[in-house]
Design a protein around this motif. Sequence first.
Motif, PDB file in Angstrom:
ATOM      1  N   VAL A  32      -2.247   0.622   9.038  1.00 34.35           N
ATOM      2  CA  VAL A  32      -1.544   1.821   9.401  1.00 34.35           C
ATOM      3  C   VAL A  32      -2.647   2.998   9.277  1.00 34.35           C
ATOM      4  CG1 VAL A  32       0.413   3.463   8.979  1.00 34.35           C
ATOM      5  CG2 VAL A  32       0.905   0.911   8.830  1.00 34.35           C
ATOM      6  N   PRO A  33      -2.950   3.598  10.318  1.00 29.58           N
ATOM      7  CA  PRO A  33      -3.712   4.726  10.194  1.00 29.58           C
ATOM      8  C   PRO A  33      -3.408   5.817   9.229  1.00 29.58           C
ATOM      9  CG  PRO A  33      -3.469   4.287  12.421  1.00 29.58           C
ATOM     10  CD  PRO A  33      -2.445   3.574  11.723  1.00 29.58           C
ATOM     11  N   GLY A  34      -4.118   6.539   8.225  1.00 26.29           N
ATOM     12  CA  GLY A  34      -3.767   7.584   7.378  1.00 26.29           C
ATOM     13  C   GLY A  34      -3.456   7.027   6.173  1.00 26.29           C
ATOM     14  N   VAL A  35      -3.593   5.798   5.871  1.00 29.33           N
ATOM     15  CA  VAL A  35      -2.899   5.146   4.478  1.00 29.33           C
ATOM     16  C   VAL A  35      -4.208   4.981   3.676  1.00 29.33           C
ATOM     17  CG1 VAL A  35      -1.873   3.404   3.217  1.00 29.33           C
ATOM     18  CG2 VAL A  35      -0.869   4.217   5.330  1.00 29.33           C
ATOM     19  N   MET A  36      -4.344   5.336   2.553  1.00 23.55           N
ATOM     20  CA  MET A  36      -5.346   5.195   1.610  1.00 23.55           C
ATOM     21  C   MET A  36      -4.970   4.177   0.600  1.00 23.55           C
ATOM     22  SD  MET A  36      -6.887   8.751   1.011  1.00 23.55           S
ATOM     23  CE  MET A  36      -5.247   9.507   0.768  1.00 23.55           C
ATOM     24  N   GLU A  46      -3.801 -15.540  -6.270  1.00 24.32           N
ATOM     25  CA  GLU A  46      -3.441 -16.166  -4.984  1.00 24.32           C
ATOM     26  C   GLU A  46      -2.057 -15.892  -4.697  1.00 24.32           C
ATOM     27  OE1 GLU A  46      -2.928 -20.593  -3.206  1.00 24.32           O
ATOM     28  OE2 GLU A  46      -4.310 -20.344  -4.554  1.00 24.32           O
ATOM     29  N   GLY A  47      -1.642 -15.407  -3.591  1.00 24.53           N
ATOM     30  CA  GLY A  47      -0.150 -15.057  -3.339  1.00 24.53           C
ATOM     31  C   GLY A  47       0.107 -13.468  -3.748  1.00 24.53           C
ATOM     32  N   LYS A  48      -0.879 -12.897  -4.334  1.00 21.67           N
ATOM     33  CA  LYS A  48      -0.418 -11.427  -4.889  1.00 21.67           C
ATOM     34  C   LYS A  48      -1.427 -10.615  -3.895  1.00 21.67           C
ATOM     35  CE  LYS A  48       1.909 -13.022  -8.179  1.00 21.67           C
ATOM     36  NZ  LYS A  48       3.228 -12.899  -8.140  1.00 21.67           N
ATOM     37  N   SER A  49      -0.792  -9.250  -3.694  1.00 21.60           N
ATOM     38  CA  SER A  49      -1.045  -8.419  -2.670  1.00 21.60           C
ATOM     39  C   SER A  49      -1.283  -6.720  -3.326  1.00 21.60           C
ATOM     40  CB  SER A  49      -0.788  -8.372  -1.458  1.00 21.60           C
ATOM     41  OG  SER A  49       0.517  -7.942  -1.431  1.00 21.60           O
ATOM     42  N   THR A  50      -2.146  -6.028  -2.816  1.00 24.05           N
ATOM     43  CA  THR A  50      -2.063  -4.710  -3.235  1.00 24.05           C
ATOM     44  C   THR A  50      -1.071  -3.948  -2.363  1.00 24.05           C
ATOM     45  OG1 THR A  50      -3.717  -4.190  -1.827  1.00 24.05           O
ATOM     46  CG2 THR A  50      -4.441  -4.331  -3.861  1.00 24.05           C
ATOM     47  N   PRO A  51      -0.444  -2.760  -2.740  1.00 22.90           N
ATOM     48  CA  PRO A  51       0.516  -2.244  -1.710  1.00 22.90           C
ATOM     49  C   PRO A  51       0.060  -1.784  -0.501  1.00 22.90           C
ATOM     50  CG  PRO A  51       0.530  -1.438  -4.345  1.00 22.90           C
ATOM     51  CD  PRO A  51      -0.383  -2.206  -4.084  1.00 22.90           C
ATOM     52  N   ASP A  52       0.786  -1.692   0.541  1.00 24.51           N
ATOM     53  CA  ASP A  52       0.371  -1.309   1.944  1.00 24.51           C
ATOM     54  C   ASP A  52       1.884  -0.800   2.583  1.00 24.51           C
ATOM     55  OD1 ASP A  52      -1.157  -0.306   3.998  1.00 24.51           O
ATOM     56  OD2 ASP A  52      -1.854  -2.583   4.613  1.00 24.51           O
ATOM     57  N   PHE A  53       1.413   0.202   3.454  1.00 29.35           N
ATOM     58  CA  PHE A  53       2.715   0.827   4.073  1.00 29.35           C
ATOM     59  C   PHE A  53       2.667  -0.025   5.541  1.00 29.35           C
ATOM     60  CE2 PHE A  53       1.854   4.160   1.295  1.00 29.35           C
ATOM     61  CZ  PHE A  53       2.970   4.559   1.173  1.00 29.35           C
ATOM     62  N   LEU A  54       3.898  -0.345   5.747  1.00 28.24           N
ATOM     63  CA  LEU A  54       4.324  -1.030   7.177  1.00 28.24           C
ATOM     64  C   LEU A  54       4.530  -0.010   8.171  1.00 28.24           C
ATOM     65  CD1 LEU A  54       6.511  -4.028   6.039  1.00 28.24           C
ATOM     66  CD2 LEU A  54       4.059  -4.017   6.787  1.00 28.24           C
ATOM     67  N   ALA A 127       2.579   4.074  -3.284  1.00 27.44           N
ATOM     68  CA  ALA A 127       3.120   2.940  -3.548  1.00 27.44           C
ATOM     69  C   ALA A 127       2.381   2.285  -4.510  1.00 27.44           C
ATOM     70  CB  ALA A 127       3.461   2.086  -2.346  1.00 27.44           C
ATOM     71  N   THR A 128       2.820   1.548  -5.618  1.00 30.13           N
ATOM     72  CA  THR A 128       1.976   1.154  -6.799  1.00 30.13           C
ATOM     73  C   THR A 128       2.521  -0.148  -7.347  1.00 30.13           C
ATOM     74  OG1 THR A 128       1.570   3.483  -7.580  1.00 30.13           O
ATOM     75  CG2 THR A 128       0.866   1.802  -9.019  1.00 30.13           C
ATOM     76  N   ASN A 129       1.409  -0.938  -7.515  1.00 27.26           N
ATOM     77  CA  ASN A 129       1.842  -2.355  -8.479  1.00 27.26           C
ATOM     78  C   ASN A 129       0.593  -2.381  -9.567  1.00 27.26           C
ATOM     79  OD1 ASN A 129      -0.255  -3.574  -6.876  1.00 27.26           O
ATOM     80  ND2 ASN A 129       1.548  -5.117  -5.942  1.00 27.26           N
ATOM     81  N   GLU A 130       0.771  -3.556 -10.191  1.00 26.14           N
ATOM     82  CA  GLU A 130      -0.446  -3.763 -11.176  1.00 26.14           C
ATOM     83  C   GLU A 130      -1.932  -3.881 -10.383  1.00 26.14           C
ATOM     84  OE1 GLU A 130      -0.249  -7.834 -13.033  1.00 26.14           O
ATOM     85  OE2 GLU A 130       1.802  -7.367 -12.466  1.00 26.14           O
ATOM     86  N   TYR A 131      -2.038  -4.406  -9.007  1.00 18.09           N
ATOM     87  CA  TYR A 131      -3.108  -4.772  -8.477  1.00 18.09           C
ATOM     88  C   TYR A 131      -3.745  -3.474  -7.705  1.00 18.09           C
ATOM     89  CZ  TYR A 131      -1.849  -9.292  -9.823  1.00 18.09           C
ATOM     90  OH  TYR A 131      -1.409 -10.472 -10.588  1.00 18.09           O
ATOM     91  N   GLY A 132      -3.106  -2.396  -7.531  1.00 17.93           N
ATOM     92  CA  GLY A 132      -3.527  -1.221  -6.692  1.00 17.93           C
ATOM     93  C   GLY A 132      -2.306  -0.166  -6.401  1.00 17.93           C
ATOM     94  N   ASN A 133      -2.908   0.508  -5.644  1.00 17.52           N
ATOM     95  CA  ASN A 133      -1.913   1.793  -5.008  1.00 17.52           C
ATOM     96  C   ASN A 133      -2.188   1.826  -3.442  1.00 17.52           C
ATOM     97  OD1 ASN A 133      -3.996   3.737  -4.842  1.00 17.52           O
ATOM     98  ND2 ASN A 133      -3.111   4.743  -6.908  1.00 17.52           N
ATOM     99  N   ALA A 134      -1.156   2.510  -2.762  1.00 15.84           N
ATOM    100  CA  ALA A 134      -1.374   3.012  -1.414  1.00 15.84           C
ATOM    101  C   ALA A 134      -0.868   4.514  -1.354  1.00 15.84           C
ATOM    102  CB  ALA A 134      -0.737   2.123  -0.464  1.00 15.84           C
ATOM    103  N   ILE A 135      -1.465   5.263  -0.745  1.00 22.56           N
ATOM    104  CA  ILE A 135      -0.814   6.755  -0.579  1.00 22.56           C
ATOM    105  C   ILE A 135      -1.207   7.105   0.794  1.00 22.56           C
ATOM    106  CG2 ILE A 135      -1.422   9.010  -1.472  1.00 22.56           C
ATOM    107  CD1 ILE A 135      -2.949   8.012  -3.798  1.00 22.56           C
ATOM    108  N   CYS A 136       0.026   7.881   1.253  1.00 20.68           N
ATOM    109  CA  CYS A 136      -0.052   8.573   2.654  1.00 20.68           C
ATOM    110  C   CYS A 136       0.609   9.940   2.540  1.00 20.68           C
ATOM    111  CB  CYS A 136       0.623   7.543   3.698  1.00 20.68           C
ATOM    112  SG  CYS A 136       2.188   7.380   3.303  1.00 20.68           S
ATOM    113  N   THR A 137       0.315  10.740   3.437  1.00 21.89           N
ATOM    114  CA  THR A 137       0.729  12.179   3.470  1.00 21.89           C
ATOM    115  C   THR A 137       1.645  12.550   4.702  1.00 21.89           C
ATOM    116  OG1 THR A 137      -1.144  13.166   4.178  1.00 21.89           O
ATOM    117  CG2 THR A 137      -0.934  12.860   1.888  1.00 21.89           C
TER     118      THR A 137
END
Length: 196
Positions: A32-36, A46-54, A127-137
């Motif tokens: 998604v454009p504009g998401v960091m 394995e099977g875990k992921s960082t946050p992201d915006f759909l 959006a945050t979990n133990e493996y990372g975060n995602a930010i959008c404005t």
Amino acid sequence: MEDFIKQLRDNFSTRFEDYSMPKAGIKKRSKVPGVMITQFIEELPEGKSTPDFLSKPIALTIQEGKLAIFKAHVCGDPKLDVTWGRAKGDMSDTEKFQNKYEEATGEYTLEIPRVSGEETDTYKCYATNEYGNAICTAALNVIEVGFKKKKAMEQLEDVGSGRVNKNCIRPCVRPSFVLGNAKLAKPQGESNVYPV
């Protein structure tokens, strides 16, 4: 000698491992454009992921007094913590800034009832979990309609009362005109300038 250096290196890294500064985050690209996205560790389990915006919140232009709603869909494993913030203002008033989650749709929302010019700002979704975060404005622009009405009423009051607002005068051909039931004559000491 090599064994001594290896032993020294192992001892040194073990001793300072607990005190080391956290590693800098790894920047990732979202679909998604504009998401960091920032990943906190080098390799994910394995099977875990960082946050992201759909889908991310979109910019809004809303008339004052209306309801503003920002919506976001996020994904990531393990479970995410989703929060909202503002670039310039405070969001501690929970009646003014309402965070909601709809479990059936997986949608996170920020609702701002009865918006005013004070809420014009850039809003951030984290959006945050133990493996990372995602930010959008997303920006919120509020159209203030009451200000224009108030200004127009003040100008009419100035004309009706005989006070002439310098921002509200122009040359006129006729020496008088009718505004409602009041007939206004040429102002004293002014030549060819009449209230409008």
